[in-house]
Motif scaffolding. Structure first.
Motif, PDB file in Angstrom:
ATOM      1  N   TYR A  61       0.794  -1.225   0.000  1.00  0.00           N
ATOM      2  CA  TYR A  61       0.000   0.000   0.000  1.00  0.00           C
ATOM      3  C   TYR A  61       0.830   1.281   0.000  1.00  0.00           C
ATOM      4  O   TYR A  61       0.409   2.297  -0.540  1.00  0.00           O
ATOM      5  CB  TYR A  61      -0.914   0.039   1.229  1.00  0.00           C
ATOM      6  CG  TYR A  61      -2.143  -0.820   1.145  1.00  0.00           C
ATOM      7  CD1 TYR A  61      -3.314  -0.339   0.582  1.00  0.00           C
ATOM      8  CD2 TYR A  61      -2.144  -2.111   1.647  1.00  0.00           C
ATOM      9  CE1 TYR A  61      -4.459  -1.116   0.514  1.00  0.00           C
ATOM     10  CE2 TYR A  61      -3.282  -2.908   1.588  1.00  0.00           C
ATOM     11  CZ  TYR A  61      -4.438  -2.411   1.018  1.00  0.00           C
ATOM     12  OH  TYR A  61      -5.564  -3.193   0.957  1.00  0.00           O
ATOM     13  N   THR A 121      -0.325  -2.061  -6.715  1.00  0.00           N
ATOM     14  CA  THR A 121      -1.534  -1.674  -5.985  1.00  0.00           C
ATOM     15  C   THR A 121      -1.277  -0.525  -5.010  1.00  0.00           C
ATOM     16  O   THR A 121      -2.161  -0.184  -4.228  1.00  0.00           O
ATOM     17  CB  THR A 121      -2.071  -2.872  -5.181  1.00  0.00           C
ATOM     18  OG1 THR A 121      -1.057  -3.335  -4.279  1.00  0.00           O
ATOM     19  CG2 THR A 121      -2.477  -4.005  -6.104  1.00  0.00           C
ATOM     20  N   GLU A 159      -0.638   3.006  -2.901  1.00  0.00           N
ATOM     21  CA  GLU A 159      -1.365   4.274  -2.760  1.00  0.00           C
ATOM     22  C   GLU A 159      -0.448   5.383  -2.250  1.00  0.00           C
ATOM     23  O   GLU A 159      -0.918   6.413  -1.773  1.00  0.00           O
ATOM     24  CB  GLU A 159      -2.524   4.104  -1.772  1.00  0.00           C
ATOM     25  CG  GLU A 159      -3.480   2.982  -2.092  1.00  0.00           C
ATOM     26  CD  GLU A 159      -4.404   2.634  -0.940  1.00  0.00           C
ATOM     27  OE1 GLU A 159      -5.344   1.854  -1.150  1.00  0.00           O
ATOM     28  OE2 GLU A 159      -4.172   3.126   0.191  1.00  0.00           O
ATOM     29  N   GLN A 212      -9.013   7.241  -7.749  1.00  0.00           N
ATOM     30  CA  GLN A 212      -7.914   7.468  -8.693  1.00  0.00           C
ATOM     31  C   GLN A 212      -7.283   6.162  -9.177  1.00  0.00           C
ATOM     32  O   GLN A 212      -6.529   6.165 -10.146  1.00  0.00           O
ATOM     33  CB  GLN A 212      -6.834   8.337  -8.026  1.00  0.00           C
ATOM     34  CG  GLN A 212      -7.260   9.773  -7.774  1.00  0.00           C
ATOM     35  CD  GLN A 212      -8.049   9.970  -6.486  1.00  0.00           C
ATOM     36  OE1 GLN A 212      -8.491   9.010  -5.859  1.00  0.00           O
ATOM     37  NE2 GLN A 212      -8.228  11.210  -6.091  1.00  0.00           N
ATOM     38  N   ARG A 213      -7.584   5.038  -8.528  1.00  0.00           N
ATOM     39  CA  ARG A 213      -6.973   3.751  -8.871  1.00  0.00           C
ATOM     40  C   ARG A 213      -7.859   2.990  -9.857  1.00  0.00           C
ATOM     41  O   ARG A 213      -8.390   1.918  -9.560  1.00  0.00           O
ATOM     42  CB  ARG A 213      -6.753   2.927  -7.602  1.00  0.00           C
ATOM     43  CG  ARG A 213      -5.796   3.543  -6.595  1.00  0.00           C
ATOM     44  CD  ARG A 213      -4.421   3.839  -7.172  1.00  0.00           C
ATOM     45  NE  ARG A 213      -3.950   2.738  -8.010  1.00  0.00           N
ATOM     46  CZ  ARG A 213      -3.443   1.607  -7.516  1.00  0.00           C
ATOM     47  NH1 ARG A 213      -3.319   1.440  -6.218  1.00  0.00           N
ATOM     48  NH2 ARG A 213      -3.049   0.658  -8.338  1.00  0.00           N
ATOM     49  N   LEU A 254      -7.004  -0.667 -10.653  1.00  0.00           N
ATOM     50  CA  LEU A 254      -7.353  -1.627  -9.603  1.00  0.00           C
ATOM     51  C   LEU A 254      -8.849  -1.934  -9.647  1.00  0.00           C
ATOM     52  O   LEU A 254      -9.264  -3.090  -9.474  1.00  0.00           O
ATOM     53  CB  LEU A 254      -6.961  -1.069  -8.230  1.00  0.00           C
ATOM     54  CG  LEU A 254      -7.144  -1.999  -7.036  1.00  0.00           C
ATOM     55  CD1 LEU A 254      -6.391  -3.309  -7.236  1.00  0.00           C
ATOM     56  CD2 LEU A 254      -6.689  -1.304  -5.750  1.00  0.00           C
TER      57      LEU A 254
END
Length: 206
Positions: free
Chosen positions: A38, A45, A47, A164-165, A168
């Motif tokens: 993360y 993946t 952030e 924003q992902r 994913l």
């Protein structure tokens, strides 16, 4: 990795419910894997460009291991017993309410009628970045969904993905999740690095 090699790699992954006594030895490794997935740019993946601070502390890992409501599942390599990843199953009736997303007057016509007691939230989904692209994440999610349905009696799975992902969110859609246009705000804007960080809500019938 060829298709046959990927199948073999996935078959070698064992997913089981965490045991606080047996798995306390893995606290440091769980902490490393979750934060690498993360909060570093090692995994796809991550952030780190959106959220500050650790995803979870070591004390938080210990709390999760002892949590009897929100259940943690762990993925291991069945041949080496190496820890590969995590997923947490959070009953919706105990999941925090993040409130309504109201940016620019956003509204969705979708209204969820499924009782919360029949829903399960998927969280803390992480795979060691060094082990990604082996199909581990997909197996973790599928095993989590199976456990939620067969053992916990849940009928719908829910996952929050940072808006924003988009890549994913598309990955979850390939598994079977659906985007009905729901959004919820990120619960702690002080930890965000950009304006208007929020979640897309994805749902899947079990």
């Amino acid at each position: 990795m060829s298709a046959s090699d990927t199948k073999k790699a996935v078959a070698a992954v064992l997913v089981r419910r965490a045991d606080p006594e047996q798995d306390m030895q893995h606290v440091d490794e769980i902490h490393r894997i979750v934060n690498a997935a993360y909060r570093s740019d090692a995994g796809w993946t991550h952030e780190t460009h959106l959220i500050k601070e650790e995803r979870i502390t070591k004390e938080g890992v210990k709390d999760v291991l002892h949590d009897k409501v929100n259940l943690l599942l762990l993925a291991f390599d069945s041949e080496t017993n190496q820890l590969l990843g995590t997923i947490q199953l959070d009953p919706a009736e105990f999941y925090p309410d993040f409130g309504e997303y109201e940016k620019d007057g956003h509204a969705t016509s979708y209204l969820e009628t499924m009782p919360k007691e029949n829903q399960i939230f998927l969280g803390l989904i992480s795979v060691d970045p060094l082990q990604q692209s082996r199909g581990i994440g997909g197996k973790l999610v599928r095993e989590g969904l199976r456990y939620a349905k067969e053992t916990m009696g849940r009928k719908q799975a829910v996952v929050y993905v940072l808006f924003q992902r988009t890549e994913l969110a598309e990955w979850y859609k390939r598994i079977g999740f659906v985007d009905y246009g729901e959004k919820v705000p990120y619960p702690d804007q002080a930890r965000t690095k950009q304006e208007d960080v929020h979640f897309t809500v994805l749902r899947m019938a079990l």
